[in-house]
Structure formats: structure tokens, C-alpha cells
Design a protein around this motif. Sequence first.
Motif, PDB file in Angstrom:
ATOM      1  N   GLU A  74      17.156 -29.049  13.140  1.00  0.00           N
ATOM      2  CA  GLU A  74      16.530 -29.710  14.290  1.00  0.00           C
ATOM      3  C   GLU A  74      16.102 -31.136  13.944  1.00  0.00           C
ATOM      4  OE1 GLU A  74      12.730 -29.232  17.319  1.00  0.00           O
ATOM      5  OE2 GLU A  74      13.314 -27.527  16.082  1.00  0.00           O
ATOM      6  N   LYS A  75      15.571 -31.324  12.747  1.00  0.00           N
ATOM      7  CA  LYS A  75      15.133 -32.653  12.319  1.00  0.00           C
ATOM      8  C   LYS A  75      16.319 -33.616  12.247  1.00  0.00           C
ATOM      9  CE  LYS A  75      12.897 -35.126   8.574  1.00  0.00           C
ATOM     10  NZ  LYS A  75      12.430 -35.102   7.206  1.00  0.00           N
ATOM     11  N   VAL A  76      17.425 -33.165  11.675  1.00  0.00           N
ATOM     12  CA  VAL A  76      18.615 -34.006  11.556  1.00  0.00           C
ATOM     13  C   VAL A  76      19.193 -34.320  12.936  1.00  0.00           C
ATOM     14  CG1 VAL A  76      20.973 -34.099  10.659  1.00  0.00           C
ATOM     15  CG2 VAL A  76      19.160 -33.166   9.252  1.00  0.00           C
ATOM     16  N   LEU A  77      19.199 -33.338  13.821  1.00  0.00           N
ATOM     17  CA  LEU A  77      19.705 -33.550  15.176  1.00  0.00           C
ATOM     18  C   LEU A  77      18.876 -34.610  15.899  1.00  0.00           C
ATOM     19  CD1 LEU A  77      21.589 -32.801  17.510  1.00  0.00           C
ATOM     20  CD2 LEU A  77      20.023 -30.922  18.056  1.00  0.00           C
ATOM     21  N   LYS A  78      17.565 -34.529  15.777  1.00  0.00           N
ATOM     22  CA  LYS A  78      16.692 -35.518  16.417  1.00  0.00           C
ATOM     23  C   LYS A  78      16.922 -36.913  15.834  1.00  0.00           C
ATOM     24  CE  LYS A  78      13.013 -32.399  17.882  1.00  0.00           C
ATOM     25  NZ  LYS A  78      11.597 -32.011  17.722  1.00  0.00           N
ATOM     26  N   GLU A  79      17.110 -37.005  14.516  1.00  0.00           N
ATOM     27  CA  GLU A  79      17.392 -38.298  13.880  1.00  0.00           C
ATOM     28  C   GLU A  79      18.694 -38.892  14.412  1.00  0.00           C
ATOM     29  OE1 GLU A  79      17.500 -37.822   9.638  1.00  0.00           O
ATOM     30  OE2 GLU A  79      15.377 -37.304   9.513  1.00  0.00           O
ATOM     31  N   ALA A  80      19.717 -38.060  14.525  1.00  0.00           N
ATOM     32  CA  ALA A  80      21.012 -38.536  15.012  1.00  0.00           C
ATOM     33  C   ALA A  80      20.910 -39.013  16.460  1.00  0.00           C
ATOM     34  CB  ALA A  80      22.059 -37.428  14.881  1.00  0.00           C
ATOM     35  N   LEU A  81      20.174 -38.286  17.283  1.00  0.00           N
ATOM     36  CA  LEU A  81      19.986 -38.704  18.677  1.00  0.00           C
ATOM     37  C   LEU A  81      19.210 -40.018  18.756  1.00  0.00           C
ATOM     38  CD1 LEU A  81      19.251 -35.226  20.263  1.00  0.00           C
ATOM     39  CD2 LEU A  81      21.193 -36.712  20.811  1.00  0.00           C
ATOM     40  N   ARG A  82      18.205 -40.177  17.892  1.00  0.00           N
ATOM     41  CA  ARG A  82      17.450 -41.442  17.867  1.00  0.00           C
ATOM     42  C   ARG A  82      18.344 -42.603  17.432  1.00  0.00           C
ATOM     43  NH1 ARG A  82      13.327 -38.104  15.469  1.00  0.00           N
ATOM     44  NH2 ARG A  82      11.820 -37.589  17.085  1.00  0.00           N
ATOM     45  N   ASP A  83      19.238 -42.347  16.480  1.00  0.00           N
ATOM     46  CA  ASP A  83      20.171 -43.393  16.043  1.00  0.00           C
ATOM     47  C   ASP A  83      21.053 -43.856  17.200  1.00  0.00           C
ATOM     48  OD1 ASP A  83      19.144 -43.233  13.489  1.00  0.00           O
ATOM     49  OD2 ASP A  83      20.869 -42.155  12.650  1.00  0.00           O
ATOM     50  N   ILE A  84      21.508 -42.912  18.014  1.00  0.00           N
ATOM     51  CA  ILE A  84      22.349 -43.258  19.165  1.00  0.00           C
ATOM     52  C   ILE A  84      21.538 -44.056  20.185  1.00  0.00           C
ATOM     53  CG2 ILE A  84      23.640 -42.307  21.122  1.00  0.00           C
ATOM     54  CD1 ILE A  84      24.408 -39.967  19.193  1.00  0.00           C
ATOM     55  N   ILE A  85      20.304 -43.646  20.419  1.00  0.00           N
ATOM     56  CA  ILE A  85      19.429 -44.385  21.343  1.00  0.00           C
ATOM     57  C   ILE A  85      19.203 -45.804  20.830  1.00  0.00           C
ATOM     58  CG2 ILE A  85      17.064 -44.543  22.238  1.00  0.00           C
ATOM     59  CD1 ILE A  85      17.127 -41.409  22.337  1.00  0.00           C
ATOM     60  N   ASP A  86      18.945 -45.945  19.529  1.00  0.00           N
ATOM     61  CA  ASP A  86      18.739 -47.274  18.939  1.00  0.00           C
ATOM     62  C   ASP A  86      19.985 -48.143  19.074  1.00  0.00           C
ATOM     63  OD1 ASP A  86      16.171 -46.557  18.256  1.00  0.00           O
ATOM     64  OD2 ASP A  86      16.633 -46.197  16.129  1.00  0.00           O
ATOM     65  N   LEU A  87      21.147 -47.555  18.850  1.00  0.00           N
ATOM     66  CA  LEU A  87      22.398 -48.298  18.987  1.00  0.00           C
ATOM     67  C   LEU A  87      22.564 -48.811  20.414  1.00  0.00           C
ATOM     68  CD1 LEU A  87      25.185 -49.206  17.911  1.00  0.00           C
ATOM     69  CD2 LEU A  87      26.029 -46.944  18.560  1.00  0.00           C
ATOM     70  N   CYS A  88      22.303 -47.955  21.382  1.00  0.00           N
ATOM     71  CA  CYS A  88      22.415 -48.359  22.791  1.00  0.00           C
ATOM     72  C   CYS A  88      21.387 -49.435  23.136  1.00  0.00           C
ATOM     73  CB  CYS A  88      22.248 -47.150  23.707  1.00  0.00           C
ATOM     74  SG  CYS A  88      23.605 -45.966  23.586  1.00  0.00           S
ATOM     75  N   SER A  89      20.170 -49.291  22.639  1.00  0.00           N
ATOM     76  CA  SER A  89      19.126 -50.291  22.897  1.00  0.00           C
ATOM     77  C   SER A  89      19.510 -51.643  22.315  1.00  0.00           C
ATOM     78  CB  SER A  89      17.794 -49.832  22.302  1.00  0.00           C
ATOM     79  OG  SER A  89      17.330 -48.694  22.967  1.00  0.00           O
ATOM     80  N   ASN A  90      20.050 -51.639  21.105  1.00  0.00           N
ATOM     81  CA  ASN A  90      20.483 -52.890  20.476  1.00  0.00           C
ATOM     82  C   ASN A  90      21.607 -53.546  21.267  1.00  0.00           C
ATOM     83  OD1 ASN A  90      18.618 -52.634  18.421  1.00  0.00           O
ATOM     84  ND2 ASN A  90      20.057 -51.667  17.017  1.00  0.00           N
ATOM     85  N   CYS A  91      22.523 -52.746  21.766  1.00  0.00           N
ATOM     86  CA  CYS A  91      23.618 -53.292  22.582  1.00  0.00           C
ATOM     87  C   CYS A  91      23.073 -53.924  23.855  1.00  0.00           C
ATOM     88  CB  CYS A  91      24.623 -52.200  22.929  1.00  0.00           C
ATOM     89  SG  CYS A  91      25.619 -51.661  21.537  1.00  0.00           S
ATOM     90  N   LEU A  92      22.111 -53.267  24.492  1.00  0.00           N
ATOM     91  CA  LEU A  92      21.510 -53.816  25.714  1.00  0.00           C
ATOM     92  C   LEU A  92      20.804 -55.140  25.442  1.00  0.00           C
ATOM     93  CD1 LEU A  92      20.077 -50.612  27.415  1.00  0.00           C
ATOM     94  CD2 LEU A  92      21.870 -52.111  28.307  1.00  0.00           C
ATOM     95  N   GLU A  93      20.128 -55.227  24.312  1.00  0.00           N
ATOM     96  CA  GLU A  93      19.420 -56.461  23.963  1.00  0.00           C
ATOM     97  C   GLU A  93      20.388 -57.613  23.712  1.00  0.00           C
ATOM     98  OE1 GLU A  93      16.784 -55.676  20.700  1.00  0.00           O
ATOM     99  OE2 GLU A  93      15.655 -54.187  21.851  1.00  0.00           O
ATOM    100  N   GLU A  94      21.570 -57.296  23.212  1.00  0.00           N
ATOM    101  CA  GLU A  94      22.560 -58.329  22.908  1.00  0.00           C
ATOM    102  C   GLU A  94      23.231 -58.883  24.160  1.00  0.00           C
ATOM    103  OE1 GLU A  94      23.352 -59.711  19.893  1.00  0.00           O
ATOM    104  OE2 GLU A  94      21.679 -58.557  19.071  1.00  0.00           O
ATOM    105  N   LEU A  95      23.169 -58.152  25.255  1.00  0.00           N
ATOM    106  CA  LEU A  95      23.835 -58.600  26.490  1.00  0.00           C
ATOM    107  C   LEU A  95      23.060 -59.689  27.197  1.00  0.00           C
ATOM    108  CD1 LEU A  95      25.049 -55.195  27.936  1.00  0.00           C
ATOM    109  CD2 LEU A  95      26.413 -56.939  26.824  1.00  0.00           C
TER     110      LEU A  95
END
Length: 95
Positions: A74-95
Motif C-alpha cells: 500500500e505504501k509503494v502504491l501511494k508513492e507511485a500515485l503521488r509521483d504521477i500526480i507530481d509529474l502531471c502538476s509539473n507539466c501543468l506548471e510548464e504550460l
Amino acid sequence: MSYINIIEKSENSIELELVNDDHSLSNALKESLLSKKGVVIASYGVEHPVLHPETGRYISNPTLVLKTEGVLAEKVLKEALRDIIDLCSNCLEEL
């Protein structure tokens, strides 16, 4: 709208269904999980996708399987989901 249905969960494994998803989240999540320490298996399967009448997208309910060793699944799954959220947030900031 997509959501997650937990099929089976233990300390070192999780099997879940990503309802109304296609390969998008499933593949991103699998790749993120495979980069994590302690992940032994991260895989997903898709059976018989159907064409959504409103969006024209092929959707299905992929099943993701995660198995870990020495770390809580569960901990690893949550980390992976947070990584995806961070990636999307960074992409939005770059636009």
C-alpha cells in the motif's frame, strides 16, 4: 468517471481494478511501480475493451497486480500515485 476497486489486499500485495480506464493510468502506474525499491511484480491486464458511446474512447477495467518484498504494498502504491500526480502538476506548471 474512473475509480479503483480493491479486489484483494495484504501486507505485500494488492490487486485492484481500475474501473472505466484504458491503458493510460494503468501503464503509467505500472512503470512508476517498477521503479520503486522492493517491488517484485507490477503488472496489469486488460480484457475486452468496449467503445464508450459518449467519448468514443475504448475503455475497460484493467486489473493491476502489485507484489512487494520488504516494503508495504500500500505504501509503494501511494508513492507511485503521488509521483504521477507530481509529474502531471509539473507539466501543468510548464504550460
